[in-house]
Design an enzyme around this catalytic site. Structure first.
Site, PDB file in Angstrom:
ATOM      1  N   SER A  14       0.854  -1.230   0.035  1.00 49.63           N
ATOM      2  CA  SER A  14      -0.030   0.044  -0.189  1.00 49.63           C
ATOM      3  C   SER A  14       0.830   1.328  -0.145  1.00 49.63           C
ATOM      4  O   SER A  14       0.613   2.470  -0.545  1.00 49.63           O
ATOM      5  CB  SER A  14      -1.054   0.057   1.358  1.00 49.63           C
ATOM      6  OG  SER A  14      -0.263   0.261   2.517  1.00 49.63           O
ATOM      7  N   ASN A  15       2.135   1.168   0.774  1.00 49.15           N
ATOM      8  CA  ASN A  15       2.945   2.326   0.826  1.00 49.15           C
ATOM      9  C   ASN A  15       3.536   2.682  -0.786  1.00 49.15           C
ATOM     10  O   ASN A  15       3.361   3.950  -1.334  1.00 49.15           O
ATOM     11  CB  ASN A  15       4.020   2.082   1.496  1.00 49.15           C
ATOM     12  CG  ASN A  15       3.747   2.369   3.126  1.00 49.15           C
ATOM     13  OD1 ASN A  15       3.551   3.640   3.615  1.00 49.15           O
ATOM     14  ND2 ASN A  15       3.550   1.555   3.926  1.00 49.15           N
ATOM     15  N   MET A  91      10.404  -6.998   4.294  1.00 52.67           N
ATOM     16  CA  MET A  91      10.634  -7.613   5.454  1.00 52.67           C
ATOM     17  C   MET A  91      11.826  -8.580   5.537  1.00 52.67           C
ATOM     18  O   MET A  91      12.049  -9.659   5.817  1.00 52.67           O
ATOM     19  CB  MET A  91       9.510  -8.438   5.780  1.00 52.67           C
ATOM     20  CG  MET A  91       8.149  -7.729   5.804  1.00 52.67           C
ATOM     21  SD  MET A  91       8.304  -6.305   6.846  1.00 52.67           S
ATOM     22  CE  MET A  91       7.852  -7.161   8.435  1.00 52.67           C
ATOM     23  N   ARG A  92      13.252  -7.755   5.178  1.00 54.90           N
ATOM     24  CA  ARG A  92      14.292  -8.834   5.221  1.00 54.90           C
ATOM     25  C   ARG A  92      15.313  -7.796   5.954  1.00 54.90           C
ATOM     26  O   ARG A  92      15.365  -6.470   5.909  1.00 54.90           O
ATOM     27  CB  ARG A  92      14.852  -8.966   3.734  1.00 54.90           C
ATOM     28  CG  ARG A  92      13.936  -9.834   3.016  1.00 54.90           C
ATOM     29  CD  ARG A  92      13.665 -11.395   3.647  1.00 54.90           C
ATOM     30  NE  ARG A  92      14.940 -11.937   3.868  1.00 54.90           N
ATOM     31  CZ  ARG A  92      14.919 -13.286   4.908  1.00 54.90           C
ATOM     32  NH1 ARG A  92      13.949 -13.577   5.460  1.00 54.90           N
ATOM     33  NH2 ARG A  92      15.998 -13.750   4.902  1.00 54.90           N
ATOM     34  N   ASN A 108      13.409   3.946   4.755  1.00 55.36           N
ATOM     35  CA  ASN A 108      12.520   2.973   4.894  1.00 55.36           C
ATOM     36  C   ASN A 108      11.461   3.583   5.711  1.00 55.36           C
ATOM     37  O   ASN A 108      11.460   4.634   6.334  1.00 55.36           O
ATOM     38  CB  ASN A 108      13.110   2.095   6.121  1.00 55.36           C
ATOM     39  CG  ASN A 108      12.331   0.855   6.586  1.00 55.36           C
ATOM     40  OD1 ASN A 108      11.501   0.186   5.716  1.00 55.36           O
ATOM     41  ND2 ASN A 108      12.518   0.628   7.914  1.00 55.36           N
ATOM     42  N   HIS A 110       8.679   2.935   8.731  1.00 52.60           N
ATOM     43  CA  HIS A 110       8.397   1.991  10.036  1.00 52.60           C
ATOM     44  C   HIS A 110       7.199   2.679  10.872  1.00 52.60           C
ATOM     45  O   HIS A 110       6.772   3.605  11.010  1.00 52.60           O
ATOM     46  CB  HIS A 110       9.627   2.095  10.645  1.00 52.60           C
ATOM     47  CG  HIS A 110       9.782   1.220  11.877  1.00 52.60           C
ATOM     48  ND1 HIS A 110       9.703  -0.160  11.808  1.00 52.60           N
ATOM     49  CD2 HIS A 110       9.545   1.562  13.152  1.00 52.60           C
ATOM     50  CE1 HIS A 110       9.502  -0.724  13.138  1.00 52.60           C
ATOM     51  NE2 HIS A 110       9.407   0.396  14.053  1.00 52.60           N
ATOM     52  N   SER A 137       7.591   6.594  11.393  1.00 52.45           N
ATOM     53  CA  SER A 137       8.582   7.294  10.962  1.00 52.45           C
ATOM     54  C   SER A 137       9.204   6.916   9.631  1.00 52.45           C
ATOM     55  O   SER A 137       8.921   5.569   9.196  1.00 52.45           O
ATOM     56  CB  SER A 137       9.634   6.723  11.822  1.00 52.45           C
ATOM     57  OG  SER A 137       9.418   7.036  13.266  1.00 52.45           O
ATOM     58  N   THR A 142      20.491   2.386   7.732  1.00 59.69           N
ATOM     59  CA  THR A 142      21.809   2.291   8.508  1.00 59.69           C
ATOM     60  C   THR A 142      22.124   0.809   8.735  1.00 59.69           C
ATOM     61  O   THR A 142      21.032   0.017   8.827  1.00 59.69           O
ATOM     62  CB  THR A 142      22.493   3.083   9.456  1.00 59.69           C
ATOM     63  OG1 THR A 142      21.640   2.966  10.234  1.00 59.69           O
ATOM     64  CG2 THR A 142      22.546   4.468   8.934  1.00 59.69           C
ATOM     65  N   GLU A 144      21.921  -0.785  11.616  1.00 62.24           N
ATOM     66  CA  GLU A 144      20.967  -1.130  12.571  1.00 62.24           C
ATOM     67  C   GLU A 144      19.623  -1.061  12.205  1.00 62.24           C
ATOM     68  O   GLU A 144      19.145  -0.051  11.495  1.00 62.24           O
ATOM     69  CB  GLU A 144      21.123   0.164  13.744  1.00 62.24           C
ATOM     70  CG  GLU A 144      20.830  -0.446  15.308  1.00 62.24           C
ATOM     71  CD  GLU A 144      21.002   0.837  16.146  1.00 62.24           C
ATOM     72  OE1 GLU A 144      19.952   1.094  16.786  1.00 62.24           O
ATOM     73  OE2 GLU A 144      21.819   1.827  15.881  1.00 62.24           O
ATOM     74  N   ASP A 146      16.143  -0.683  11.713  1.00 67.97           N
ATOM     75  CA  ASP A 146      15.199   0.462  11.882  1.00 67.97           C
ATOM     76  C   ASP A 146      15.783   1.481  12.772  1.00 67.97           C
ATOM     77  O   ASP A 146      15.091   2.155  13.702  1.00 67.97           O
ATOM     78  CB  ASP A 146      13.935   0.043  12.692  1.00 67.97           C
ATOM     79  CG  ASP A 146      13.306  -1.059  11.983  1.00 67.97           C
ATOM     80  OD1 ASP A 146      12.949  -0.882  10.590  1.00 67.97           O
ATOM     81  OD2 ASP A 146      12.611  -1.915  12.294  1.00 67.97           O
TER      82      ASP A 146
HETATM   83  C1  GRF Z   1       3.894  -1.108   6.935  1.00 65.49           C
HETATM   84  O1  GRF Z   1       3.349  -0.916   8.162  1.00 65.49           O
HETATM   85  C2  GRF Z   1       5.364  -0.726   6.928  1.00 65.49           C
HETATM   86  O2  GRF Z   1       5.696   0.294   7.917  1.00 65.49           O
HETATM   87  C3  GRF Z   1       5.734  -2.066   7.764  1.00 65.49           C
HETATM   88  O3  GRF Z   1       5.121  -2.988   6.833  1.00 65.49           O
HETATM   89  C4  GRF Z   1       4.023  -2.453   6.311  1.00 65.49           C
HETATM   90  C5  GRF Z   1       3.824  -2.472   4.965  1.00 65.49           C
HETATM   91  O4  GRF Z   1       2.614  -2.165   4.148  1.00 65.49           O
HETATM   92  N1  GRF Z   1       7.228  -2.118   7.524  1.00 65.49           N
HETATM   93  P1  GRF Z   1       2.410  -2.075   2.859  1.00 65.49           P
HETATM   94  O5  GRF Z   1       2.919  -3.447   2.100  1.00 65.49           O
HETATM   95  O6  GRF Z   1       3.154  -0.900   2.395  1.00 65.49           O
HETATM   96  O7  GRF Z   1       0.881  -1.974   2.700  1.00 65.49           O
END
Ligand code: GRF
Length: 232
Positions: A14-15, A91-92, A108, A110, A137, A142, A144, A146
């Site tokens: 969705s982002n 998610m890696r 990124n 978060h 956020s 980097t 670390e 998140d």
């Molecule tokens: C979001 O909450 C993002 O912050 C997290 O995973 C989710 C991804 O959502 N890391 P989408 O795939 O962008 O809908």
């Protein structure tokens, strides 16, 4: 020349979709040149293909080591010659070499107010802790997880009726404002990661970056330069 952006996803996207819409509607001057997922089943891939964006899948399970996956991913990203790499629900966890290669040009999104709550299950952890504020956020990446320098945050009040699902929905709406805004600033040459921190419009930002607060339906700027405009 417009900023070339590669987006990495693992799921729904969705982002990424918000970035696609902002570019299509002419609000964001950037070119989404490739979307890469580590999962072939990521729903976001279809959305990207519908928008006629080049897509690729690099399945992390096909590699015996994290470093080999990161190398393959690096090649796939570099091949698209991006100015900016956006992690939109990717998610890696990366190796130091990967992060170093994209330093200052990878951001990124978060679902928490960093530096609080890096990692997963942020909404549950916020509720367990009884926090009264929560949010999202955008940050430079980097080594670390998140933990990189924050570009922009948006916070909202946690209510007594909140559940993890309700928070997830409200925080996601904040993410959908923050991520395109950070990309917009970067694409326009206004945002930079320097040795001493993040600069926006020539101003060194504080530890939390530009801070917005959700008041009713409006995001109001609480910290950071007055020029820091959200892309909505
Ligand atoms: C979001 O909450 C993002 O912050 C997290 O995973 C989710 C991804 O959502 N890391 P989408 O795939 O962008 O809908």
């Amino acid at each position: 020349m417009s900023c070339r952006v590669v987006v990495l996803i693992s799921g729904r996207g969705s982002n990424m979709g918000v970035l696609i819409d902002a570019v299509r509607e002419g609000r964001l001057e950037a070119e989404l040149v490739r979307v890469i997922s580590n999962r072939a089943s990521a729903a976001g891939l279809e959305r990207a293909a519908d928008a006629e964006i080049d897509t690729a899948v690099i399945n992390h399970r096909s590699f015996s080591e994290r470093a080999l996956f990161d190398q393959a991913l690096t090649r796939e990203i570099d091949d698209a010659r991006p100015d900016l790499v956006v992690l939109a629900g990717f998610m890696r966890i990366f190796t130091a070499a990967f992060v170093e290669h994209f330093r200052g040009r990878m951001i990124n999104i978060h679902p928490a107010l960093l530096p609080r709550y890096p990692g997963l299950h942020t909404h549950e952890r916020v509720l367990e802790a009884g926090d009264e504020v929560h949010g999202a956020s955008a940050h430079f990446v980097t080594e670390e997880v998140d933990g990189g320098p924050v570009i922009v945050e948006a916070e909202l009040s946690v209510t007594k009726d909140d559940t993890a699902d309700k928070l997830n929905a409200r925080v996601l709406r904040l993410e959908h404002h923050l991520l395109p805004s950070a990309v917009h600033w970067f694409a326009n040459g206004r945002l930079e990661l320097a040795a001493n921190g993040v600069h926006l419009d020539g101003e060194l930002l504080g530890e939390r970056g530009v801070v917005f607060e959700l008041q009713g339906e409006t995001l109001t700027r609480m910290e950071g330069p007055a020029s820091a405009d959200l892309l909505v």
